[in-house]
Design an enzyme around this catalytic site. Sequence first.
Site, mmCIF file in Angstrom:
data_model
loop_
_atom_site.group_PDB
_atom_site.id
_atom_site.type_symbol
_atom_site.label_atom_id
_atom_site.label_comp_id
_atom_site.label_asym_id
_atom_site.label_seq_id
_atom_site.Cartn_x
_atom_site.Cartn_y
_atom_site.Cartn_z
ATOM 1 N N ARG A 1 0.840 -1.209 0.000
ATOM 2 C CA ARG A 1 0.000 0.000 0.000
ATOM 3 C C ARG A 1 0.866 1.246 0.000
ATOM 4 O O ARG A 1 1.839 1.341 0.755
ATOM 5 C CB ARG A 1 -0.903 -0.002 1.238
ATOM 6 C CG ARG A 1 -1.646 1.306 1.509
ATOM 7 C CD ARG A 1 -2.543 1.153 2.731
ATOM 8 N NE ARG A 1 -3.147 2.406 3.166
ATOM 9 C CZ ARG A 1 -2.752 3.123 4.220
ATOM 10 N NH1 ARG A 1 -1.720 2.693 4.955
ATOM 11 N NH2 ARG A 1 -3.353 4.233 4.550
ATOM 12 N N LYS B 1 -12.998 2.949 1.291
ATOM 13 C CA LYS B 1 -12.706 2.975 2.723
ATOM 14 C C LYS B 1 -13.928 3.521 3.474
ATOM 15 O O LYS B 1 -14.382 4.624 3.211
ATOM 16 C CB LYS B 1 -11.481 3.851 2.989
ATOM 17 C CG LYS B 1 -10.202 3.309 2.371
ATOM 18 C CD LYS B 1 -9.067 4.305 2.428
ATOM 19 C CE LYS B 1 -8.633 4.615 3.854
ATOM 20 N NZ LYS B 1 -7.477 5.546 3.861
#
Length: 475
Positions: free
Chosen positions: A38, A225
Amino acid sequence: MLNPRYYRHTKIIATLGPATESPEMLEQLIAAGVDVLRLNMAHASREWVLDIICRIRIASTKLDRHVAVMMDIKGPEIRTGEVEGLIDIKKGEQLEFCTSEDQRPPSDTLRVQVNYKGLPSEVEVGQIVLVDSGLLRLGVMDKGDTYIRCQILTDGKLGSRRHINLPGVHVNLPSLTEKDKNDLAAGVEAGIDLVALSFVREASDVDELRMFLNEMGSSARIVSKIEEQAGVRNMAEIVKASDAIMVARGDLGIEIDYHQLPLVQTQLVKACQAEGKPVIIATHLLESMVSSPMPTRAEISDISNAVREQADAVMLSGETTTGEYPLEAVEVFKNIIRSIEPSVDYDLNSTIILREPKAKMLRSAATLAQDLGQSGIIVFTRSGFLAHVLGALRPRGVPIFAFTDREDVFRQMLLPWGVEPFYMEFSDDPEKTIKDAIAYLKRREWCAEGMWLVVITNVLAGEQVIDSMQLRQVT
């Protein structure tokens, strides 16, 4: 290599930072078993993105073990401006948050700028304002066109560029900022595989990002998210619009009552499993290992719970960006997953909604492979659909060998639970493609002679191409 007693289904995501971005550490992370790397774009630059993705690909090629790259864009945030050092603030005192347009004369009240001009119009008197991950708590006493005056409710220290949360308030910020668009342009140029979209409030936020990616010619999958109340309220529509979901427990734990967080996590996992979408559990899984070589007992239980809930992936943040023990944190993940996965019930996911006949055939394939024992499933896909459905069905102890002739799909399939993807050219002859795949698995020691494999493929019946499920024994 396939261990006859154990196969890891739960994927591991690690965030890159100063502790892990060197070529040597990248190689060690990839060799340790990380599946997705990430990139946190909160403080990253275009140059860093281009450089780090190049380094990742070089390390993967050297090790012959590939990973997916997920760009986590910053999204719409309200932050405090620059202050000198750390300012002590005391309970009962007052503090004003001012926009850059504030022209009032100086005052004895502490004033701190914010980066969002619309803040005064978004909050009401009595509203709670949380700063710096909720460490500072304030209540709005008064407001004007260019400021809000707050009473400080907790002692603390205020630093520069601290994140401001407004629990329950729908802030009219754009879902994609100019920084996000510039970051995405760099990511697309470098070949990102996944994009994590911050502070998703509704499905239209996802649609806007997808349109932007399509315009740039990117096939990157979107990870939404969930980290505020609007996202929780609209989780059903967001899950359907997204390719995957991240339970971003940092801001989410501030936006909702903290004791509701485990319940919301479970709701999100179940919503994703019903739609067949991957779900990532993130934030504070091993926070103590930023500075400690061993996890706390509570962290061990937290990770175990994520594995028992059958989340697709667990994620490391600060542990691998600035932490002192990044590789040890990955090992802790692997050890806990190895211990807990075999204890989970072998029942297939019964909540998933299988809308297509071919998807329903996959349930039969998963059942057959489990009943055979020491088996695996082979699928051939150009979109990743079959692999994602099989992963969502959760066949315990069964590797899902997903072959594709598209590099982007190959790396995107590194996220779903239980999927082991392979990049291979397909033949015009389906039988040759199957034999090539089995030979590849045997050569790489993923399967051995005598092992049974369930194969999902197309076969020719006259001039008609039909879907088929075959049983093949490795010879």
